[in-house]
Design an enzyme around this catalytic site. Sequence first.
Site, short mmCIF file in Angstrom:
data_model
loop_
_atom_site.label_atom_id
_atom_site.label_comp_id
_atom_site.label_asym_id
_atom_site.label_seq_id
_atom_site.Cartn_x
_atom_site.Cartn_y
_atom_site.Cartn_z
CD GLU A 18 -2.42 -1.39 2.70
OE1 GLU A 18 -3.58 -1.79 2.78
OE2 GLU A 18 -1.70 -1.21 3.69
CD GLN A 20 2.58 -3.72 14.49
OE1 GLN A 20 2.68 -2.55 14.89
NE2 GLN A 20 3.29 -4.19 13.48
N GLY A 64 -6.06 -5.48 14.01
CA GLY A 64 -5.58 -6.45 13.01
C GLY A 64 -6.44 -6.55 11.75
N GLY A 65 -7.71 -6.12 11.83
CA GLY A 65 -8.57 -6.17 10.64
C GLY A 65 -8.35 -4.90 9.84
CG ASP A 66 -4.72 -4.24 8.52
OD1 ASP A 66 -4.97 -5.37 8.05
OD2 ASP A 66 -3.58 -3.90 8.88
CE LYS A 108 -4.45 -8.99 8.07
NZ LYS A 108 -4.17 -7.62 8.54
CB VAL A 158 -7.86 0.57 8.75
CG1 VAL A 158 -9.08 -0.34 8.90
CG2 VAL A 158 -8.27 2.00 8.45
P1 NAD Z 1 2.53 -10.59 13.54
O1 NAD Z 1 2.37 -11.56 12.43
O2 NAD Z 1 3.88 -10.28 14.04
O3 NAD Z 1 1.66 -11.07 14.79
C1 NAD Z 1 0.33 -11.52 14.68
C2 NAD Z 1 0.06 -12.51 15.81
O4 NAD Z 1 -1.35 -12.86 15.75
C3 NAD Z 1 0.85 -13.81 15.69
O5 NAD Z 1 1.61 -14.02 16.86
C4 NAD Z 1 -0.22 -14.88 15.49
O6 NAD Z 1 0.10 -16.13 16.11
C5 NAD Z 1 -1.42 -14.23 16.18
N1 NAD Z 1 -2.72 -14.76 15.79
C6 NAD Z 1 -3.16 -15.11 14.54
N2 NAD Z 1 -4.43 -15.57 14.62
C7 NAD Z 1 -4.79 -15.50 15.93
C8 NAD Z 1 -5.97 -15.83 16.63
N3 NAD Z 1 -7.04 -16.34 16.01
N4 NAD Z 1 -6.02 -15.60 17.98
C9 NAD Z 1 -4.94 -15.10 18.62
N5 NAD Z 1 -3.77 -14.78 18.00
C10 NAD Z 1 -3.70 -14.98 16.67
O7 NAD Z 1 1.79 -9.26 13.05
P2 NAD Z 1 1.91 -7.77 13.64
O8 NAD Z 1 2.98 -7.02 12.95
O9 NAD Z 1 1.90 -7.84 15.14
O10 NAD Z 1 0.53 -7.17 13.12
C11 NAD Z 1 -0.69 -7.65 13.67
C12 NAD Z 1 -1.83 -7.18 12.82
O11 NAD Z 1 -1.97 -5.77 12.91
C13 NAD Z 1 -1.67 -7.48 11.33
O12 NAD Z 1 -2.90 -7.99 10.85
C14 NAD Z 1 -1.35 -6.15 10.71
O13 NAD Z 1 -1.78 -6.06 9.37
C15 NAD Z 1 -2.13 -5.23 11.61
N6 NAD Z 1 -1.64 -3.85 11.67
C16 NAD Z 1 -2.57 -2.86 11.72
C17 NAD Z 1 -2.17 -1.55 11.82
C18 NAD Z 1 -3.19 -0.46 11.94
O14 NAD Z 1 -2.85 0.73 11.87
N7 NAD Z 1 -4.44 -0.78 12.16
C19 NAD Z 1 -0.80 -1.21 11.83
C20 NAD Z 1 0.13 -2.26 11.83
C21 NAD Z 1 -0.30 -3.58 11.76
#
Ligand code: NAD
Length: 352
Positions: free
Chosen positions: A64, A148, A233-235, A239, A301
């Site tokens: 993006e 995160q 995480g829903g973004d 998803k 998001v």
């Molecule tokens: P990451 O892959 O490092 O960590 C995600 C974690 O979620 C993993 O440890 C995984 O085991 C766990 N997980 C997956 N399914 C699960 C479930 N059903 N129940 C519990 N845990 C579960 O990712 P990250 O860098 O920490 O990012 C996390 C999310 O945040 C991603 O989806 C990312 O796109 C999103 N994000 C959003 C923003 C925003 O501004 N909204 C910014 C950054 C990241």
Amino acid sequence: MTPPSRQALVPFVSVDHMMRLVHHVGIERMMVELVDQIEADFRRWPDFDKTPRVASHSDIGVIELMPTSDGQQYGFKYVNGHPSNTRRGLQTVTAFGVLADVATGYPVMISEMTILTALRTAATSAMAAKWLAPRDARVMAMIGNGAQAEFQALAMKAVCGIEEVRLFDIDPAATRKCAANLAGRGLTVLSCTTAEEAILGAQIVTTCTADKQYATILTDNMVGGGVHINAVGGDCPGKTELAPAILHRAGIFVEYPPQTRIEGEIQQLDPDHPVTELWQVIAGQVAGRTDAAQVTLFDSVGFAIEDFSALRHIHQRLQGTPFFRDLDMIADPDDPRDLFGMLCRSQTADVA
Ligand code: NAD
């Protein structure tokens, strides 16, 4: 060869420099400063150019571009989201960004933004919770303990006074990592074996999982009255993290509706389902939480203005520090129209 002139050089903040800057400032102080900066920019929301981010989707991820400008400065971020990356030893989210001067169009800083995104996402969650969560919130649940997670917990501590964090991840190794990283940072940390256990007694629930599907991290019966949810995480289209029933009874707060309707939890709702723009709460134009029993949801998001605020803050914070290096980025001939002559002279200089 003539060395590049001052205006040809653009400060570049590498990952190493960003980490040093964060240690220099202190991570919790950095969170508080970022919240101040993002809030100040949210208060002047109408000043900004706004567009939903430009997304290029594949079956397993997204790349993006996120641009915005306040008429004085321009910023954009390049960011990816690939939940399966961690299985290959790679980050789910990586990013870099540029801050530029609108008057000349010249970049004024290039920066890594993988760490900066984690900082600004956590700061934005904490900012939302500051305005929407119950005032006496001291316990948070952190569901999804990946890259995160620690940032999210520390921002809630620094900005909202959270004292206890309850962790859950489907991968116990992620929870162990998160608990170890948070040890000794002034938070009571509890590792839980189910999401239900994690949200027990929590007034703030942050979901930050990564899975490219309509997931149900929280079901309706798990969410009691008076809770504030940050759904991080829903973004992306397809998803999400929350059962639709939660959305139907929550007060929903969003960044920029045209983007969130495509990417956020509310993609599961009718396109005219009422939502409140968070900037209007911060600007004092509309109410945030209306009563103690209300369920509030920040459907996060990630929006370009947060990245712009973060880039501007890092640019200010860099002044007088050694945490950058200059890149020879801009061609700068003595006569601006003699770009070709500059190229020819560089060849002559190399031969000599
Ligand atoms: P990451 O892959 O490092 O960590 C995600 C974690 O979620 C993993 O440890 C995984 O085991 C766990 N997980 C997956 N399914 C699960 C479930 N059903 N129940 C519990 N845990 C579960 O990712 P990250 O860098 O920490 O990012 C996390 C999310 O945040 C991603 O989806 C990312 O796109 C999103 N994000 C959003 C923003 C925003 O501004 N909204 C910014 C950054 C990241």
